[in-house]
Write a protein that holds these residues in place. Structure first.
Motif, PDB file in Angstrom:
ATOM      1  N   ASP A  62      10.407  21.813  73.993  1.00  0.00           N
ATOM      2  CA  ASP A  62      10.946  20.395  74.314  1.00  0.00           C
ATOM      3  C   ASP A  62      12.031  20.171  72.990  1.00  0.00           C
ATOM      4  OD1 ASP A  62      11.331  18.094  75.948  1.00  0.00           O
ATOM      5  OD2 ASP A  62      10.053  17.041  74.420  1.00  0.00           O
ATOM      6  N   LYS A  63      11.843  20.684  72.055  1.00  0.00           N
ATOM      7  CA  LYS A  63      12.893  20.407  70.827  1.00  0.00           C
ATOM      8  C   LYS A  63      14.132  21.000  70.836  1.00  0.00           C
ATOM      9  CE  LYS A  63      13.049  20.985  65.944  1.00  0.00           C
ATOM     10  NZ  LYS A  63      12.522  21.702  64.776  1.00  0.00           N
ATOM     11  N   ILE A  64      15.147  19.765  70.905  1.00  0.00           N
ATOM     12  CA  ILE A  64      16.609  20.393  70.959  1.00  0.00           C
ATOM     13  C   ILE A  64      16.785  20.732  69.608  1.00  0.00           C
ATOM     14  CG2 ILE A  64      19.050  19.366  71.005  1.00  0.00           C
ATOM     15  CD1 ILE A  64      17.824  17.405  73.089  1.00  0.00           C
ATOM     16  N   VAL A  65      17.374  21.782  69.474  1.00  0.00           N
ATOM     17  CA  VAL A  65      17.816  22.594  68.046  1.00  0.00           C
ATOM     18  C   VAL A  65      19.609  22.665  68.050  1.00  0.00           C
ATOM     19  CG1 VAL A  65      15.668  23.743  68.005  1.00  0.00           C
ATOM     20  CG2 VAL A  65      17.664  24.775  69.088  1.00  0.00           C
ATOM     21  N   LYS A  66      20.231  22.389  69.271  1.00  0.00           N
ATOM     22  CA  LYS A  66      21.649  22.408  69.143  1.00  0.00           C
ATOM     23  C   LYS A  66      22.040  21.668  70.208  1.00  0.00           C
ATOM     24  CE  LYS A  66      24.298  25.874  67.611  1.00  0.00           C
ATOM     25  NZ  LYS A  66      24.748  27.323  67.684  1.00  0.00           N
ATOM     26  N   ILE A  67      23.132  20.578  70.025  1.00  0.00           N
ATOM     27  CA  ILE A  67      23.854  19.958  70.904  1.00  0.00           C
ATOM     28  C   ILE A  67      25.340  20.646  70.905  1.00  0.00           C
ATOM     29  CG2 ILE A  67      24.824  17.759  71.428  1.00  0.00           C
ATOM     30  CD1 ILE A  67      22.410  16.563  69.945  1.00  0.00           C
ATOM     31  N   LYS A  68      25.741  20.708  72.186  1.00  0.00           N
ATOM     32  CA  LYS A  68      27.267  21.297  72.391  1.00  0.00           C
ATOM     33  C   LYS A  68      27.836  20.318  73.184  1.00  0.00           C
ATOM     34  CE  LYS A  68      25.197  25.180  73.525  1.00  0.00           C
ATOM     35  NZ  LYS A  68      25.126  26.535  73.842  1.00  0.00           N
ATOM     36  N   GLN A  69      28.925  19.873  72.755  1.00  0.00           N
ATOM     37  CA  GLN A  69      29.610  18.826  73.642  1.00  0.00           C
ATOM     38  C   GLN A  69      30.985  19.290  73.907  1.00  0.00           C
ATOM     39  OE1 GLN A  69      29.445  14.438  72.925  1.00  0.00           O
ATOM     40  NE2 GLN A  69      31.557  14.440  73.118  1.00  0.00           N
ATOM     41  N   GLU A  70      31.541  19.209  74.836  1.00  0.00           N
ATOM     42  CA  GLU A  70      32.861  19.559  74.987  1.00  0.00           C
ATOM     43  C   GLU A  70      33.715  18.414  76.175  1.00  0.00           C
ATOM     44  OE1 GLU A  70      34.472  23.514  75.947  1.00  0.00           O
ATOM     45  OE2 GLU A  70      35.149  22.953  78.064  1.00  0.00           O
ATOM     46  N   SER A  71      34.676  17.813  75.486  1.00  0.00           N
ATOM     47  CA  SER A  71      35.397  16.705  76.196  1.00  0.00           C
ATOM     48  C   SER A  71      36.944  17.282  76.626  1.00  0.00           C
ATOM     49  CB  SER A  71      35.528  15.574  75.242  1.00  0.00           C
ATOM     50  OG  SER A  71      34.029  15.483  74.768  1.00  0.00           O
ATOM     51  N   VAL A  72      37.255  17.001  77.588  1.00  0.00           N
ATOM     52  CA  VAL A  72      38.595  17.426  78.137  1.00  0.00           C
ATOM     53  C   VAL A  72      39.291  16.293  78.665  1.00  0.00           C
ATOM     54  CG1 VAL A  72      39.932  18.881  79.886  1.00  0.00           C
ATOM     55  CG2 VAL A  72      37.602  19.699  78.765  1.00  0.00           C
ATOM     56  N   LEU A  73      40.703  16.184  78.025  1.00  0.00           N
ATOM     57  CA  LEU A  73      41.327  14.934  78.157  1.00  0.00           C
ATOM     58  C   LEU A  73      42.708  15.442  78.547  1.00  0.00           C
ATOM     59  CD1 LEU A  73      42.388  12.032  78.012  1.00  0.00           C
ATOM     60  CD2 LEU A  73      42.990  12.452  75.967  1.00  0.00           C
ATOM     61  N   SER A  74      43.166  15.016  80.034  1.00  0.00           N
ATOM     62  CA  SER A  74      44.508  15.382  80.586  1.00  0.00           C
ATOM     63  C   SER A  74      45.428  14.416  79.892  1.00  0.00           C
ATOM     64  CB  SER A  74      44.489  15.389  82.086  1.00  0.00           C
ATOM     65  OG  SER A  74      45.816  15.532  82.483  1.00  0.00           O
ATOM     66  N   LEU A  75      46.578  15.115  79.298  1.00  0.00           N
ATOM     67  CA  LEU A  75      47.574  14.400  78.639  1.00  0.00           C
ATOM     68  C   LEU A  75      48.789  13.790  79.715  1.00  0.00           C
ATOM     69  CD1 LEU A  75      47.964  16.477  75.336  1.00  0.00           C
ATOM     70  CD2 LEU A  75      46.895  13.899  75.862  1.00  0.00           C
ATOM     71  N   GLU A  76      48.437  14.236  80.873  1.00  0.00           N
ATOM     72  CA  GLU A  76      49.671  14.083  81.927  1.00  0.00           C
ATOM     73  C   GLU A  76      49.784  12.619  82.252  1.00  0.00           C
ATOM     74  OE1 GLU A  76      49.965  14.887  86.643  1.00  0.00           O
ATOM     75  OE2 GLU A  76      49.392  16.788  85.276  1.00  0.00           O
ATOM     76  N   GLY A  77      51.016  12.052  82.001  1.00  0.00           N
ATOM     77  CA  GLY A  77      51.227  10.620  82.329  1.00  0.00           C
ATOM     78  C   GLY A  77      51.263   9.835  81.103  1.00  0.00           C
ATOM     79  N   TYR A  78      50.766  10.257  79.939  1.00  0.00           N
ATOM     80  CA  TYR A  78      50.712   9.720  78.572  1.00  0.00           C
ATOM     81  C   TYR A  78      52.025   9.602  77.971  1.00  0.00           C
ATOM     82  CZ  TYR A  78      45.964   9.254  78.494  1.00  0.00           C
ATOM     83  OH  TYR A  78      44.125   8.905  78.653  1.00  0.00           O
ATOM     84  N   SER A  79      52.592   8.376  77.224  1.00  0.00           N
ATOM     85  CA  SER A  79      53.781   8.459  76.482  1.00  0.00           C
ATOM     86  C   SER A  79      53.579   9.018  75.231  1.00  0.00           C
ATOM     87  CB  SER A  79      54.084   6.928  76.556  1.00  0.00           C
ATOM     88  OG  SER A  79      53.165   6.361  75.568  1.00  0.00           O
ATOM     89  N   GLU A  80      54.716   9.189  74.455  1.00  0.00           N
ATOM     90  CA  GLU A  80      54.625   9.976  73.049  1.00  0.00           C
ATOM     91  C   GLU A  80      53.682   8.991  72.175  1.00  0.00           C
ATOM     92  OE1 GLU A  80      55.244  13.037  72.193  1.00  0.00           O
ATOM     93  OE2 GLU A  80      55.749  13.052  74.579  1.00  0.00           O
TER      94      GLU A  80
END
Length: 152
Positions: A49-67
Motif C-alpha cells: 500500500d506504500k506509494i514509492v513513485k508518482i508519475k504524472q503526464e499532462s497534455v495541453l493542446s495549443l490549438e487556438g492559443y495566441s502567441e
C-alpha cells in the motif's frame, strides 16, 4: 551449542524480515482528470500500500492559443521547472509535439527526504506536513472524491 542456536535464530530473523517486504508493482493505481483543457494522468508505483513513485503526464493542446497565450504558458513551464529542478529524486520534463505540450513529472516519494522536500515546497498537497509515506488506497480514495477518475 548456544552459539549455533543464536546464529540460527539470527538467520531465521533476517530471512523472516526480508520475506515481509512487499514487491514493487508498477502502475499499481492510476487516475485521470481534465482541467481547463489539460488532460492529466497520474499513476503510482507501490510496494503493497506504500506509494514509492508518482508519475504524472499532462497534455495541453495549443490549438487556438495566441502567441501571447503561448508565451504565458511557457512562463508557467519555466516556473514549474525551476521549482522542481533542485529537488533530488524528482524529474520534470516538457516537450512540444506539434500542437501539444506534454509535461512529465516523476517523484520518488518512497525516499522520505524526497517526499518531505516535495511536500515542503507545496508541490504535493497532503494533510500532514510530517508525512513519511503515502498510502495508495487513501490517495486513490482522496483523488476519486476530488473529481478524478480512478482507473480500474
Amino acid at each position: 551449542m548456544k552459539k549455533i542456536t543464536g546464529i540460527l535464530m539470527a538467520c531465521i530473523l533476517v530471512l523472516g524480515l526480508s520475506a515481509c517486504k512487499a514487491e514493487l508493482t508498477e502502475d499499481a493505481g492510476a487516475c485521470t482528470i481534465e482541467q481547463n483543457g489539460v488532460n492529466i494522468r497520474m499513476s503510482f508505483d507501490a510496494e503493497g500500500d506504500k506509494i514509492v513513485k508518482i508519475k504524472q503526464e499532462s497534455v495541453l493542446s495549443l490549438e487556438g492559443y495566441s502567441e501571447e497565450d503561448k508565451a504565458m504558458i511557457q512562463e508557467s513551464i519555466d516556473q514549474a521547472a525551476a521549482e522542481y529542478k533542485d529537488i533530488e529524486g524528482v524529474t520534470y520534463t516538457t516537450e512540444e509535439n506539434g500542437d501539444e505540450i506534454v509535461e512529465k513529472i516523476e517523484m520518488n516519494v518512497g525516499d522520505k527526504e524526497t517526499l518531505q522536500a516535495v511536500v515542503s515546497a507545496g508541490l504535493l498537497p497532503v494533510d500532514d506536513e510530517d508525512v513519511t509515506e503515502l498510502s495508495l488506497e487513501k490517495t486513490l480514495e482522496g483523488l476519486g472524491s476530488s473529481g478524478w477518475t480512478v482507473e480500474e
